[in-house]
Design a protein around this motif. Structure first.
Motif, PDB file in Angstrom:
ATOM      1  N   LEU A  54       0.801  -1.228   0.000  1.00 20.56           N
ATOM      2  CA  LEU A  54       0.000   0.000   0.000  1.00 20.56           C
ATOM      3  C   LEU A  54       0.831   1.274   0.000  1.00 20.56           C
ATOM      4  CD1 LEU A  54      -2.659  -1.104   2.658  1.00 20.56           C
ATOM      5  CD2 LEU A  54      -2.859  -1.193   0.163  1.00 20.56           C
ATOM      6  N   PHE A  55       1.970   1.242   0.665  1.00 18.27           N
ATOM      7  CA  PHE A  55       2.789   2.448   0.818  1.00 18.27           C
ATOM      8  C   PHE A  55       4.189   2.197   0.275  1.00 18.27           C
ATOM      9  CE2 PHE A  55       5.655   5.196   3.350  1.00 18.27           C
ATOM     10  CZ  PHE A  55       5.114   6.437   3.031  1.00 18.27           C
ATOM     11  N   LYS A  56       4.669   3.125  -0.549  1.00 18.98           N
ATOM     12  CA  LYS A  56       5.993   3.010  -1.161  1.00 18.98           C
ATOM     13  C   LYS A  56       6.873   4.166  -0.673  1.00 18.98           C
ATOM     14  CE  LYS A  56       4.263  -0.315  -3.697  1.00 18.98           C
ATOM     15  NZ  LYS A  56       4.529  -1.729  -3.346  1.00 18.98           N
ATOM     16  N   PRO A  57       7.815   3.916   0.235  1.00 19.98           N
ATOM     17  CA  PRO A  57       8.692   4.985   0.721  1.00 19.98           C
ATOM     18  C   PRO A  57       9.576   5.532  -0.398  1.00 19.98           C
ATOM     19  CG  PRO A  57       8.819   3.037   2.134  1.00 19.98           C
ATOM     20  CD  PRO A  57       8.090   2.625   0.897  1.00 19.98           C
ATOM     21  N   ILE A  58       9.764   6.831  -0.383  1.00 17.04           N
ATOM     22  CA  ILE A  58      10.655   7.504  -1.329  1.00 17.04           C
ATOM     23  C   ILE A  58      11.907   7.995  -0.624  1.00 17.04           C
ATOM     24  CG2 ILE A  58      10.903   9.489  -2.881  1.00 17.04           C
ATOM     25  CD1 ILE A  58       7.874   9.301  -3.378  1.00 17.04           C
ATOM     26  N   ASP A  59      11.721   8.537   0.588  1.00 19.78           N
ATOM     27  CA  ASP A  59      12.845   9.091   1.319  1.00 19.78           C
ATOM     28  C   ASP A  59      12.542   9.030   2.811  1.00 19.78           C
ATOM     29  OD1 ASP A  59      15.323  10.338   1.632  1.00 19.78           O
ATOM     30  OD2 ASP A  59      14.408  12.328   1.754  1.00 19.78           O
ATOM     31  N   SER A  60      13.579   8.930   3.614  1.00 14.96           N
ATOM     32  CA  SER A  60      13.419   8.951   5.069  1.00 14.96           C
ATOM     33  C   SER A  60      14.642   9.605   5.699  1.00 14.96           C
ATOM     34  CB  SER A  60      13.220   7.543   5.631  1.00 14.96           C
ATOM     35  OG  SER A  60      14.318   6.710   5.331  1.00 14.96           O
ATOM     36  N   LYS A  61      14.406  10.302   6.797  1.00 14.89           N
ATOM     37  CA  LYS A  61      15.500  11.011   7.467  1.00 14.89           C
ATOM     38  C   LYS A  61      15.199  11.137   8.949  1.00 14.89           C
ATOM     39  CE  LYS A  61      18.183  15.314   7.389  1.00 14.89           C
ATOM     40  NZ  LYS A  61      18.354  16.642   6.744  1.00 14.89           N
TER      41      LYS A  61
ATOM     42  N   LEU B  88      11.514  11.382  13.213  1.00 12.53           N
ATOM     43  CA  LEU B  88      11.614  10.624  11.963  1.00 12.53           C
ATOM     44  C   LEU B  88      10.684  11.211  10.913  1.00 12.53           C
ATOM     45  CD1 LEU B  88      12.502   8.118  10.300  1.00 12.53           C
ATOM     46  CD2 LEU B  88      10.637   6.859  11.407  1.00 12.53           C
ATOM     47  N   LEU B  89      11.228  11.516   9.740  1.00 15.62           N
ATOM     48  CA  LEU B  89      10.434  11.996   8.612  1.00 15.62           C
ATOM     49  C   LEU B  89      10.506  10.970   7.486  1.00 15.62           C
ATOM     50  CD1 LEU B  89       8.825  14.140   6.992  1.00 15.62           C
ATOM     51  CD2 LEU B  89      11.042  15.122   6.315  1.00 15.62           C
ATOM     52  N   VAL B  90       9.328  10.528   7.050  1.00 21.27           N
ATOM     53  CA  VAL B  90       9.238   9.576   5.936  1.00 21.27           C
ATOM     54  C   VAL B  90       8.331  10.169   4.865  1.00 21.27           C
ATOM     55  CG1 VAL B  90       8.551   7.259   5.202  1.00 21.27           C
ATOM     56  CG2 VAL B  90       9.560   7.598   7.473  1.00 21.27           C
ATOM     57  N   THR B  91       8.809  10.155   3.638  1.00 14.78           N
ATOM     58  CA  THR B  91       8.027  10.599   2.491  1.00 14.78           C
ATOM     59  C   THR B  91       7.791   9.403   1.580  1.00 14.78           C
ATOM     60  OG1 THR B  91       8.933  12.841   2.547  1.00 14.78           O
ATOM     61  CG2 THR B  91       8.011  12.092   0.450  1.00 14.78           C
ATOM     62  N   GLY B  92       6.560   9.262   1.112  1.00 14.45           N
ATOM     63  CA  GLY B  92       6.248   8.142   0.236  1.00 14.45           C
ATOM     64  C   GLY B  92       4.881   8.285  -0.377  1.00 14.45           C
ATOM     65  N   LYS B  93       4.467   7.251  -1.092  1.00 18.42           N
ATOM     66  CA  LYS B  93       3.175   7.277  -1.778  1.00 18.42           C
ATOM     67  C   LYS B  93       2.251   6.191  -1.243  1.00 18.42           C
ATOM     68  CE  LYS B  93       4.590   9.518  -6.062  1.00 18.42           C
ATOM     69  NZ  LYS B  93       4.545   9.481  -7.548  1.00 18.42           N
ATOM     70  N   LEU B  94       1.093   6.642  -0.773  1.00 19.62           N
ATOM     71  CA  LEU B  94       0.041   5.741  -0.328  1.00 19.62           C
ATOM     72  C   LEU B  94      -0.889   5.501  -1.504  1.00 19.62           C
ATOM     73  CD1 LEU B  94      -1.433   4.200   1.952  1.00 19.62           C
ATOM     74  CD2 LEU B  94      -2.659   6.331   2.457  1.00 19.62           C
ATOM     75  N   GLU B  95      -0.744   4.367  -2.122  1.00 18.63           N
ATOM     76  CA  GLU B  95      -1.491   4.044  -3.345  1.00 18.63           C
ATOM     77  C   GLU B  95      -1.461   5.215  -4.336  1.00 18.63           C
ATOM     78  OE1 GLU B  95      -4.440   0.555  -2.925  1.00 18.63           O
ATOM     79  OE2 GLU B  95      -5.362   2.271  -1.911  1.00 18.63           O
ATOM     80  N   GLY B  96      -0.268   5.754  -4.536  1.00 13.52           N
ATOM     81  CA  GLY B  96      -0.073   6.813  -5.522  1.00 13.52           C
ATOM     82  C   GLY B  96      -0.141   8.220  -4.987  1.00 13.52           C
ATOM     83  N   ASP B  97      -0.679   8.426  -3.792  1.00 12.82           N
ATOM     84  CA  ASP B  97      -0.790   9.759  -3.202  1.00 12.82           C
ATOM     85  C   ASP B  97       0.463  10.076  -2.394  1.00 12.82           C
ATOM     86  OD1 ASP B  97      -3.322   9.649  -4.211  1.00 12.82           O
ATOM     87  OD2 ASP B  97      -4.310  10.326  -2.383  1.00 12.82           O
ATOM     88  N   LEU B  98       1.119  11.186  -2.698  1.00 17.03           N
ATOM     89  CA  LEU B  98       2.325  11.583  -1.993  1.00 17.03           C
ATOM     90  C   LEU B  98       1.971  12.138  -0.614  1.00 17.03           C
ATOM     91  CD1 LEU B  98       5.436  11.927  -2.264  1.00 17.03           C
ATOM     92  CD2 LEU B  98       4.969  14.295  -2.963  1.00 17.03           C
TER      93      LEU B  98
END
Length: 353
Positions: A141-148, A169-179
């Motif tokens: 469901l969720f695809k991480p793009i970046d984490s810091k 913790l900061l995580v950026t990703g897409k939840l079923e395509g939504d950033l």
């Protein structure tokens, strides 16, 4: 039942308003949650960490068996959060009070969660007690793009020495395509008293605000969640004056923050942890305005809640009604946590194939 009726009414209203032009609509539902796992430590003494002070390490016997029960109890809760509506465990869940990645590996590999195929995002932090924050997510469901991991630099008001506490913790990703962007927090405790320790949580909130501002400077319409055990209520200075979180969605500006848990605390008296016969709502999930819009072509906030099912509460005695914690009086209770989890539901219009 009331929750179910409310959702059905919402879906019916949306359907009726569009029935002639588009026919009836269906919606996807996902749960985003946060849970303080109360000292989820392993049984191994790490010479590089001060883990001896953990309740797990302080146990003199049956440590391995206790650990297995603790992991299983945590897995049971995670598996159940949000399942009433989403028919699934959380798509994304932030956690705190974990010792290391190993305990999270054991958690997500429990039979109750194994089929969900949770991924883990975790960084070893500088906390003097060796407790960290982390993010778990369903890989489908969720695809991480970046984490810091963002370091929190704060100092004791009296000694002026640095206080080593949890990173953010900061995580950026897409939840079923939504950033989306997710901040996971565990702000400094109230050790020494609320007033004496207040500046530390204000410092944590200022770091949180800087991170959010940085994201919004690049994209004012960014969908951002900030969640965690803040050791402050929704009405405290850190949340109200620093983050400027609003309890009314209508008052949230473009770069503002909405806190759905403030009304629960001030108007209903709800809490996630209790101490000396008083409830606190330290565990919160807040979000930025783009998650509040009425266009459900992408995921939007629908409802927030505290997961406080009966099995998570003490049934009798002095602490009746309190969260049924794992450790008390130097032993294991076969309980869960001294905090209730919190969650929000996101909904999105399902596109017909």
């Amino acid at each position: 039942m009331k929750l179910l009726k409310s959702l059905l009414l919402l879906l019916a209203l949306v359907s009726i308003s569009n029935v002639w032009a588009q026919g009836e609509k269906r919606f996807k539902i996902h749960t985003v949650a946060f849970y303080n796992l109360e000292n989820l430590f392993d049984t191994i003494n790490d010479p590089l960490k001060y883990d001896e002070a953990s309740p797990m390490m302080e146990m003199k016997a049956n440590r391995s068996e206790v650990y297995k029960k603790k992991v299983k109890n945590m897995a049971r809760v995670v598996a159940n959060i949000g399942s009433d509506m989403a028919n699934n465990s959380p798509a994304i869940i932030g956690v705190c009070e974990i010792e290391n990645r190993d305990v999270l590996e054991d958690l997500v590999n429990d039979p109750l969660l194994l089929g969900k195929d949770y991924g883990i995002i975790h960084f070893d932090g500088p906390d003097k007690r060796s407790i960290d924050v982390a993010l778990l997510y369903q890989k489908a469901l969720f695809k991480p793009i970046d984490s810091k991991s963002h370091e929190l630099l704060i100092y004791d008001d009296v000694s002026r020495k640095r206080v080593f506490t949890r990173d953010q913790l900061l995580v950026t990703g897409k939840l079923e395509g939504d950033l989306i962007h997710i901040l996971v927090n565990h702000w400094p405790s109230r050790s020494g008293g609320e007033a004496r320790s207040r500046s530390k949580r204000v410092g944590a909130a200022k770091l949180n605000k800087r991170i959010i501002d940085s994201i919004q400077s690049k994209d004012p319409y960014a969908k951002i969640f900030t969640m965690g055990d803040l050791n402050d209520d929704p009405t405290n200075e850190s949340v109200k004056k620093v983050l400027k979180a609003q309890k009314d969605k209508k008052r949230v500006g473009l770069k503002g923050i909405y806190n759905p848990f403030e009304k629960m605390f001030t108007e209903k008296g709800y809490g996630t942890t209790a101490y000396r016969d008083a409830w606190s709502l330290f565990d919160q999930i807040m979000m930025t305005k783009p998650l509040l819009e009425d266009d459900y072509s992408s995921f939007r906030f629908w409802k927030a809640g505290i997961y406080n099912k009966a099995y998570l509460t003490n049934k009798r005695g002095r602490y009746e009604g309190y969260p049924f914690r794992s450790f008390a009086d130097g032993g294991f209770t076969n309980g869960f946590s001294d905090h209730f989890p919190v969650y929000v539901y996101l909904i999105k219009e399902a596109i017909e194939d």
